[in-house]
Design a protein around this motif. Sequence first.
Motif, PDB file in Angstrom:
ATOM      1  N   ALA A 155       0.833  -1.210   0.000  1.00  0.00           N
ATOM      2  CA  ALA A 155       0.000   0.000   0.000  1.00  0.00           C
ATOM      3  C   ALA A 155       0.868   1.261   0.000  1.00  0.00           C
ATOM      4  O   ALA A 155       0.972   1.959   1.007  1.00  0.00           O
ATOM      5  CB  ALA A 155      -0.931  -0.008   1.216  1.00  0.00           C
ATOM      6  N   PRO A 156       1.486   1.569  -1.128  1.00  0.00           N
ATOM      7  CA  PRO A 156       2.383   2.734  -1.191  1.00  0.00           C
ATOM      8  C   PRO A 156       1.675   4.070  -0.996  1.00  0.00           C
ATOM      9  O   PRO A 156       2.316   5.071  -0.695  1.00  0.00           O
ATOM     10  CB  PRO A 156       3.011   2.631  -2.578  1.00  0.00           C
ATOM     11  N   GLU A 157       0.352   4.079  -1.153  1.00  0.00           N
ATOM     12  CA  GLU A 157      -0.408   5.308  -0.917  1.00  0.00           C
ATOM     13  C   GLU A 157      -0.550   5.596   0.576  1.00  0.00           C
ATOM     14  O   GLU A 157      -0.826   6.724   0.966  1.00  0.00           O
ATOM     15  CB  GLU A 157      -1.821   5.198  -1.508  1.00  0.00           C
ATOM     16  N   VAL A 158      -0.350   4.568   1.393  1.00  0.00           N
ATOM     17  CA  VAL A 158      -0.581   4.679   2.826  1.00  0.00           C
ATOM     18  C   VAL A 158       0.720   4.659   3.629  1.00  0.00           C
ATOM     19  O   VAL A 158       0.814   5.293   4.679  1.00  0.00           O
ATOM     20  CB  VAL A 158      -1.511   3.538   3.302  1.00  0.00           C
ATOM     21  N   ILE A 190      12.597   2.484   8.550  1.00  0.00           N
ATOM     22  CA  ILE A 190      11.411   2.341   9.383  1.00  0.00           C
ATOM     23  C   ILE A 190      10.202   2.932   8.648  1.00  0.00           C
ATOM     24  O   ILE A 190      10.297   3.985   8.019  1.00  0.00           O
ATOM     25  CB  ILE A 190      11.609   3.028  10.758  1.00  0.00           C
ATOM     26  N   ALA A 191       9.083   2.241   8.743  1.00  0.00           N
ATOM     27  CA  ALA A 191       7.873   2.673   8.043  1.00  0.00           C
ATOM     28  C   ALA A 191       7.336   3.986   8.598  1.00  0.00           C
ATOM     29  O   ALA A 191       7.485   4.291   9.778  1.00  0.00           O
ATOM     30  CB  ALA A 191       6.802   1.591   8.143  1.00  0.00           C
ATOM     31  N   VAL A 192       6.702   4.724   7.708  1.00  0.00           N
ATOM     32  CA  VAL A 192       6.062   5.993   8.034  1.00  0.00           C
ATOM     33  C   VAL A 192       4.630   5.906   7.526  1.00  0.00           C
ATOM     34  O   VAL A 192       4.387   5.470   6.399  1.00  0.00           O
ATOM     35  CB  VAL A 192       6.791   7.169   7.337  1.00  0.00           C
ATOM     36  N   LEU A 193       3.696   6.311   8.345  1.00  0.00           N
ATOM     37  CA  LEU A 193       2.286   6.303   7.969  1.00  0.00           C
ATOM     38  C   LEU A 193       1.948   7.602   7.243  1.00  0.00           C
ATOM     39  O   LEU A 193       2.084   8.690   7.794  1.00  0.00           O
ATOM     40  CB  LEU A 193       1.423   6.138   9.223  1.00  0.00           C
ATOM     41  N   LEU A 194       1.499   7.497   5.997  1.00  0.00           N
ATOM     42  CA  LEU A 194       1.144   8.668   5.201  1.00  0.00           C
ATOM     43  C   LEU A 194      -0.326   9.026   5.345  1.00  0.00           C
ATOM     44  O   LEU A 194      -0.694  10.194   5.248  1.00  0.00           O
ATOM     45  CB  LEU A 194       1.446   8.413   3.714  1.00  0.00           C
ATOM     46  N   GLU A 195      -1.177   8.006   5.538  1.00  0.00           N
ATOM     47  CA  GLU A 195      -2.629   8.204   5.614  1.00  0.00           C
ATOM     48  C   GLU A 195      -3.179   7.464   6.828  1.00  0.00           C
ATOM     49  O   GLU A 195      -3.305   6.241   6.790  1.00  0.00           O
ATOM     50  CB  GLU A 195      -3.314   7.674   4.352  1.00  0.00           C
ATOM     51  N   GLU A 196      -3.504   8.186   7.886  1.00  0.00           N
ATOM     52  CA  GLU A 196      -4.069   7.559   9.079  1.00  0.00           C
ATOM     53  C   GLU A 196      -5.462   7.002   8.806  1.00  0.00           C
ATOM     54  O   GLU A 196      -5.872   5.992   9.376  1.00  0.00           O
ATOM     55  CB  GLU A 196      -4.122   8.577  10.215  1.00  0.00           C
ATOM     56  N   GLU A 197      -6.201   7.680   7.926  1.00  0.00           N
ATOM     57  CA  GLU A 197      -7.537   7.231   7.525  1.00  0.00           C
ATOM     58  C   GLU A 197      -7.561   7.148   6.004  1.00  0.00           C
ATOM     59  O   GLU A 197      -8.023   8.071   5.328  1.00  0.00           O
ATOM     60  CB  GLU A 197      -8.601   8.179   8.071  1.00  0.00           C
ATOM     61  N   PRO A 198      -7.060   6.043   5.462  1.00  0.00           N
ATOM     62  CA  PRO A 198      -6.949   5.928   4.005  1.00  0.00           C
ATOM     63  C   PRO A 198      -8.307   5.870   3.309  1.00  0.00           C
ATOM     64  O   PRO A 198      -9.302   5.436   3.898  1.00  0.00           O
ATOM     65  CB  PRO A 198      -6.189   4.616   3.802  1.00  0.00           C
ATOM     66  N   PRO A 199      -8.342   6.298   2.046  1.00  0.00           N
ATOM     67  CA  PRO A 199      -9.591   6.252   1.285  1.00  0.00           C
ATOM     68  C   PRO A 199     -10.029   4.812   1.020  1.00  0.00           C
ATOM     69  O   PRO A 199      -9.226   3.879   1.067  1.00  0.00           O
ATOM     70  CB  PRO A 199      -9.247   6.983  -0.014  1.00  0.00           C
ATOM     71  N   ALA A 200     -11.291   4.661   0.723  1.00  0.00           N
ATOM     72  CA  ALA A 200     -11.897   3.335   0.539  1.00  0.00           C
ATOM     73  C   ALA A 200     -11.209   2.517  -0.551  1.00  0.00           C
ATOM     74  O   ALA A 200     -11.113   1.295  -0.439  1.00  0.00           O
ATOM     75  CB  ALA A 200     -13.378   3.487   0.223  1.00  0.00           C
ATOM     76  N   ASP A 201     -10.696   3.171  -1.578  1.00  0.00           N
ATOM     77  CA  ASP A 201     -10.101   2.424  -2.687  1.00  0.00           C
ATOM     78  C   ASP A 201      -8.784   1.732  -2.340  1.00  0.00           C
ATOM     79  O   ASP A 201      -8.309   0.898  -3.107  1.00  0.00           O
ATOM     80  CB  ASP A 201      -9.946   3.312  -3.924  1.00  0.00           C
TER      81      ASP A 201
END
Length: 64
Positions: A20-23, A32-43
Amino acid sequence: MKVVLDQDKCIGSGQCVLSAPEVFDQRDEDGIAVLLEEEPPADVESATREAARICPALAITVAE
């Protein structure tokens, strides 16, 4: 859906970024991973759930 990433547990395998590269992304200095979208879109919900499922460190949790 809400995503939580525990960076203290992360081992930098990068599986989340591949799923999930968008997230998720990774820090350049240590991977270390970084969260880009705490509430990702439905798609991208399915890919985000897969990233949590395959995380070898169990560093990602998904809540409704």
